[in-house]
Every structure is written in structure tokens, then in C-alpha cells.
Design an enzyme around this catalytic site. Structure first.
Site, PDB file in Angstrom:
ATOM      1  N   LYS A   1       0.818  -1.194   0.000  1.00 31.17           N
ATOM      2  CA  LYS A   1       0.000   0.000   0.000  1.00 31.17           C
ATOM      3  C   LYS A   1       0.856   1.250   0.000  1.00 31.17           C
ATOM      4  O   LYS A   1       0.392   2.327  -0.301  1.00 31.17           O
ATOM      5  CB  LYS A   1      -0.875   0.043   1.266  1.00 31.17           C
ATOM      6  CG  LYS A   1      -1.800  -1.095   1.460  1.00 31.17           C
ATOM      7  CD  LYS A   1      -2.427  -0.947   2.896  1.00 31.17           C
ATOM      8  CE  LYS A   1      -3.136  -2.219   3.258  1.00 31.17           C
ATOM      9  NZ  LYS A   1      -3.589  -2.162   4.657  1.00 31.17           N
ATOM     10  N   GLY A   2       2.119   1.101   0.395  1.00 30.97           N
ATOM     11  CA  GLY A   2       2.984   2.253   0.625  1.00 30.97           C
ATOM     12  C   GLY A   2       3.092   3.236  -0.528  1.00 30.97           C
ATOM     13  O   GLY A   2       3.248   4.434  -0.321  1.00 30.97           O
TER      14      GLY A   2
ATOM     15  N   GLU B   1       7.620   1.722  -6.356  1.00 31.04           N
ATOM     16  CA  GLU B   1       7.769   1.350  -4.941  1.00 31.04           C
ATOM     17  C   GLU B   1       7.914   2.598  -4.082  1.00 31.04           C
ATOM     18  O   GLU B   1       8.372   3.634  -4.565  1.00 31.04           O
ATOM     19  CB  GLU B   1       9.057   0.540  -4.812  1.00 31.04           C
ATOM     20  CG  GLU B   1       9.048  -0.801  -4.171  1.00 31.04           C
ATOM     21  CD  GLU B   1       8.218  -1.093  -2.971  1.00 31.04           C
ATOM     22  OE1 GLU B   1       7.334  -0.316  -2.562  1.00 31.04           O
ATOM     23  OE2 GLU B   1       8.452  -2.169  -2.397  1.00 31.04           O
TER      24      GLU B   1
ATOM     25  N   ASP C   1      14.638  -0.992   0.950  1.00 28.50           N
ATOM     26  CA  ASP C   1      15.426  -1.025   2.181  1.00 28.50           C
ATOM     27  C   ASP C   1      16.443  -2.161   2.069  1.00 28.50           C
ATOM     28  O   ASP C   1      17.519  -1.975   1.522  1.00 28.50           O
ATOM     29  CB  ASP C   1      14.455  -1.204   3.358  1.00 28.50           C
ATOM     30  CG  ASP C   1      15.117  -1.238   4.720  1.00 28.50           C
ATOM     31  OD1 ASP C   1      16.301  -0.924   4.821  1.00 28.50           O
ATOM     32  OD2 ASP C   1      14.432  -1.582   5.703  1.00 28.50           O
TER      33      ASP C   1
ATOM     34  N   LYS D   1      17.406   3.059   0.792  1.00 31.62           N
ATOM     35  CA  LYS D   1      18.451   3.108   1.821  1.00 31.62           C
ATOM     36  C   LYS D   1      19.641   2.396   1.192  1.00 31.62           C
ATOM     37  O   LYS D   1      19.805   1.187   1.331  1.00 31.62           O
ATOM     38  CB  LYS D   1      17.973   2.406   3.100  1.00 31.62           C
ATOM     39  CG  LYS D   1      16.772   3.112   3.760  1.00 31.62           C
ATOM     40  CD  LYS D   1      16.306   2.371   5.009  1.00 31.62           C
ATOM     41  CE  LYS D   1      14.995   2.943   5.541  1.00 31.62           C
ATOM     42  NZ  LYS D   1      14.397   2.132   6.612  1.00 31.62           N
TER      43      LYS D   1
ATOM     44  N   PHE E   1      14.120   5.029  10.131  1.00 29.37           N
ATOM     45  CA  PHE E   1      12.755   4.628   9.808  1.00 29.37           C
ATOM     46  C   PHE E   1      11.908   5.860   9.546  1.00 29.37           C
ATOM     47  O   PHE E   1      11.796   6.744  10.380  1.00 29.37           O
ATOM     48  CB  PHE E   1      12.151   3.785  10.942  1.00 29.37           C
ATOM     49  CG  PHE E   1      10.932   3.054  10.491  1.00 29.37           C
ATOM     50  CD1 PHE E   1      11.043   1.837   9.826  1.00 29.37           C
ATOM     51  CD2 PHE E   1       9.669   3.598  10.689  1.00 29.37           C
ATOM     52  CE1 PHE E   1       9.911   1.166   9.379  1.00 29.37           C
ATOM     53  CE2 PHE E   1       8.537   2.923  10.238  1.00 29.37           C
ATOM     54  CZ  PHE E   1       8.661   1.707   9.591  1.00 29.37           C
ATOM     55  N   ILE E   2      11.320   5.921   8.363  1.00 27.51           N
ATOM     56  CA  ILE E   2      10.533   7.098   7.987  1.00 27.51           C
ATOM     57  C   ILE E   2       9.061   6.749   7.794  1.00 27.51           C
ATOM     58  O   ILE E   2       8.717   5.608   7.455  1.00 27.51           O
ATOM     59  CB  ILE E   2      11.079   7.772   6.710  1.00 27.51           C
ATOM     60  CG1 ILE E   2      11.104   6.791   5.528  1.00 27.51           C
ATOM     61  CG2 ILE E   2      12.467   8.358   6.958  1.00 27.51           C
ATOM     62  CD1 ILE E   2      11.411   7.445   4.196  1.00 27.51           C
TER      63      ILE E   2
ATOM     64  N   ASP F   1       4.229   3.766   6.302  1.00 34.51           N
ATOM     65  CA  ASP F   1       3.552   3.510   7.576  1.00 34.51           C
ATOM     66  C   ASP F   1       4.467   2.922   8.637  1.00 34.51           C
ATOM     67  O   ASP F   1       5.539   2.406   8.343  1.00 34.51           O
ATOM     68  CB  ASP F   1       2.430   2.496   7.341  1.00 34.51           C
ATOM     69  CG  ASP F   1       2.969   1.102   7.032  1.00 34.51           C
ATOM     70  OD1 ASP F   1       3.784   0.976   6.099  1.00 34.51           O
ATOM     71  OD2 ASP F   1       2.602   0.140   7.740  1.00 34.51           O
TER      72      ASP F   1
ATOM     73  N   ARG G   1       0.358   7.006   7.459  1.00 31.20           N
ATOM     74  CA  ARG G   1       0.439   7.129   5.995  1.00 31.20           C
ATOM     75  C   ARG G   1      -0.072   8.491   5.518  1.00 31.20           C
ATOM     76  O   ARG G   1       0.262   8.954   4.441  1.00 31.20           O
ATOM     77  CB  ARG G   1      -0.405   6.043   5.313  1.00 31.20           C
ATOM     78  CG  ARG G   1       0.086   4.631   5.526  1.00 31.20           C
ATOM     79  CD  ARG G   1      -0.626   3.694   4.558  1.00 31.20           C
ATOM     80  NE  ARG G   1      -0.522   2.290   4.928  1.00 31.20           N
ATOM     81  CZ  ARG G   1       0.492   1.494   4.569  1.00 31.20           C
ATOM     82  NH1 ARG G   1       1.482   1.973   3.855  1.00 31.20           N
ATOM     83  NH2 ARG G   1       0.503   0.225   4.927  1.00 31.20           N
TER      84      ARG G   1
HETATM   85  P1  IMP Z   1      12.717  -4.297   1.882  1.00 31.25           P
HETATM   86  O1  IMP Z   1      12.074  -5.570   1.494  1.00 31.25           O
HETATM   87  O2  IMP Z   1      13.601  -4.459   3.081  1.00 31.25           O
HETATM   88  O3  IMP Z   1      13.469  -3.628   0.721  1.00 31.25           O
HETATM   89  O4  IMP Z   1      11.604  -3.287   2.387  1.00 31.25           O
HETATM   90  C1  IMP Z   1      10.676  -2.759   1.511  1.00 31.25           C
HETATM   91  C2  IMP Z   1       9.360  -2.451   2.167  1.00 31.25           C
HETATM   92  O5  IMP Z   1       9.491  -2.280   3.579  1.00 31.25           O
HETATM   93  C3  IMP Z   1       8.823  -1.150   1.637  1.00 31.25           C
HETATM   94  O6  IMP Z   1       7.960  -1.360   0.562  1.00 31.25           O
HETATM   95  C4  IMP Z   1       8.110  -0.571   2.846  1.00 31.25           C
HETATM   96  O7  IMP Z   1       6.764  -0.992   2.861  1.00 31.25           O
HETATM   97  C5  IMP Z   1       8.825  -1.142   4.037  1.00 31.25           C
HETATM   98  N1  IMP Z   1       9.811  -0.185   4.610  1.00 31.25           N
HETATM   99  C6  IMP Z   1      11.158  -0.234   4.545  1.00 31.25           C
HETATM  100  N2  IMP Z   1      11.753   0.781   5.176  1.00 31.25           N
HETATM  101  C7  IMP Z   1      10.741   1.536   5.664  1.00 31.25           C
HETATM  102  C8  IMP Z   1      10.695   2.778   6.399  1.00 31.25           C
HETATM  103  O8  IMP Z   1      11.701   3.423   6.737  1.00 31.25           O
HETATM  104  N3  IMP Z   1       9.446   3.230   6.707  1.00 31.25           N
HETATM  105  C9  IMP Z   1       8.299   2.591   6.350  1.00 31.25           C
HETATM  106  N4  IMP Z   1       8.306   1.445   5.643  1.00 31.25           N
HETATM  107  C10 IMP Z   1       9.509   0.924   5.310  1.00 31.25           C
HETATM  108 MG    MG Z   2       4.974  -0.687   4.259  1.00 31.79          MG
END
Ligand code: IMP
Ligand code: MG
Length: 174
Positions: free
Chosen positions: A37-38, A93, A97, A125, A146-147, A153, A159
Site C-alpha cells: 500500500k505504501g 515502490e 530497504d 536506503k 525509519f521514515i 507507515d 500514511r
Molecule cells: P525491503 O524488502 O527491506 O526492501 O523493504 C521494503 C518495504 O518495507 C517497503 O515497501 C516498505 O513498505 C517497508 N519499509 C522499509 N523501510 C521503511 C521505512 O523506513 N518506513 C516505512 N516502511 C519501510
Molecule cells: Mg509498508
């Protein structure tokens, strides 16, 4: 909480990304694929900056986060993955992260042979992802904090904040 990026700065960057994508996909049919949903708020704003009559809108739900940490396993509401066969996909996206979510999805996509796949992410990141997932269009490289806000969210909350805010562990029970 403290503001990292204001709504005005977000708006300006989204416009620039829109111009870049419009130019690169000129004359090409492509699918603008919002990851729920982000990316809903970012995606909706960016989509209106794409000047093309050959772009289609689609969504997929992927999730891997629990609280402030990646859970390491990804769940997907896939619908029919075969709809991506032979398509030019632009994955939209909110944030890359660890890269776990998109690595997983890219592997699933390979099975259905899209024509091309590119990634647009509002945030990365870079120190955490370390090139694991290649982002073709990036809004902002951010530190490992963390943002929340503008669609991002913490456990489904925040959100609706118009700016991007940095959340500290101590903010959790506000
Ligand atoms: P990844 O799988 O570790 O790359 O994380 C990706 C997903 O984690 C993103 O689509 C977000 O939904 C969530 N996410 C990662 N970092 C943050 C953050 O700092 N704030 C909020 N959601 C995050
Ligand atoms: Mg998320």
C-alpha cells in the site's frame, strides 16, 4: 518525530521523476505497476506526471514489514501473474530497504517473461540495499532511519502525514 523531507520537496522531485520517465518511455506502451500500500500516494502523484497515452495502471500487493524491521519473508497478493507476460513494466515502490521485497518479486516476474522491467522508488536506503536491487529511477537516497508519511507507515499508521518524518523508537507509543 522530525521532518526529513517536506511536501513541497516531494512534489518537486515527483515532477522531475515524471519528466524523466515520460522521456524514456516515449512512444512505448508500458504498465505503471503500483506496489500497495505504501506507494499509493506517491504512485497517484507520479502517474499524473506521466505524459503519455500509452501507459496502463496496475497494482500488486507485496508486504514484508512488521513494525520497524523487515520480517524477511514476503507475502504477495498476486492476481494473475501471467498478465505481465510480454509487458514493459515500471514497478513503482515507496522504499527499497534491504531489497528483500523486490528481489522476491523480480524472481516471480522472471517466470512469466515480461518484455522489460524497471524500478522507480521514491526512497532507497543505499547503505542497506547495497546494490542488491537496482533502482532505475530514484527519488531520494536516505540514511538507515525509519521514515513515515506520504504513504509510508508504521503498522499501518501515519500514511496520511503530508511530509516525510523520521520516527525514533521512542515515538512508538505516541
Ligand atoms: P525491503 O524488502 O527491506 O526492501 O523493504 C521494503 C518495504 O518495507 C517497503 O515497501 C516498505 O513498505 C517497508 N519499509 C522499509 N523501510 C521503511 C521505512 O523506513 N518506513 C516505512 N516502511 C519501510
Ligand atoms: Mg509498508
Amino acid at each position: 518525530m522530525r521532518t526529513l523531507i517536506s511536501a513541497e520537496e516531494l512534489k518537486a522531485r515527483v515532477k522531475e521523476l515524471g519528466r524523466e520517465i515520460t522521456r524514456d518511455y516515449e512512444g512505448k506502451e508500458f504498465t505503471f505497476l503500483i506496489v500497495l500500500k505504501g506507494s499509493t500516494l506517491f504512485g497517484a502523484d507520479l502517474f499524473r506526471e506521466i505524459k503519455s497515452n500509452r501507459v496502463e495502471l496496475d497494482c500488486i500487493r507485496l508486504s514484508s514489514y512488521k513494525g520497524m524491521k523487515s520480517s524477511g519473508s514476503v507475502s504477495m497478493d498476486q492476481g494473475e501473474m501471467t498478465r505481465f507476460e510480454g509487458r514493459n513494466l515500471l514497478i513503482v515502490e515507496d522504499i527499497v530497504d534491504t531489497g528483500t521485497t523486490l528481489s522476491f518479486f523480480l524472481k516471480e516476474l522472471e517466470k512469466v517473461h515480461p518484455e522489460s522491467v524497471k524500478i522507480c522508488s521514491l526512497f532507497e536506503k543505499k547503505d542497506v540495499n547495497r546494490g542488491r536491487v537496482r533502482v532505475d529511477y530514484l527519488g531520494f537516497d536516505i540514511r538507515n532511519e525509519f521514515i513515515v508519511g506520504y504513504g509510508l507507515d508504521l503498522d499501518q499508521k501515519y500514511r496520511n502525514l503530508p511530509d516525510i518524518e523520521i520516527l525514533e523508537e521512542s515515538d512508538r507509543n505516541d
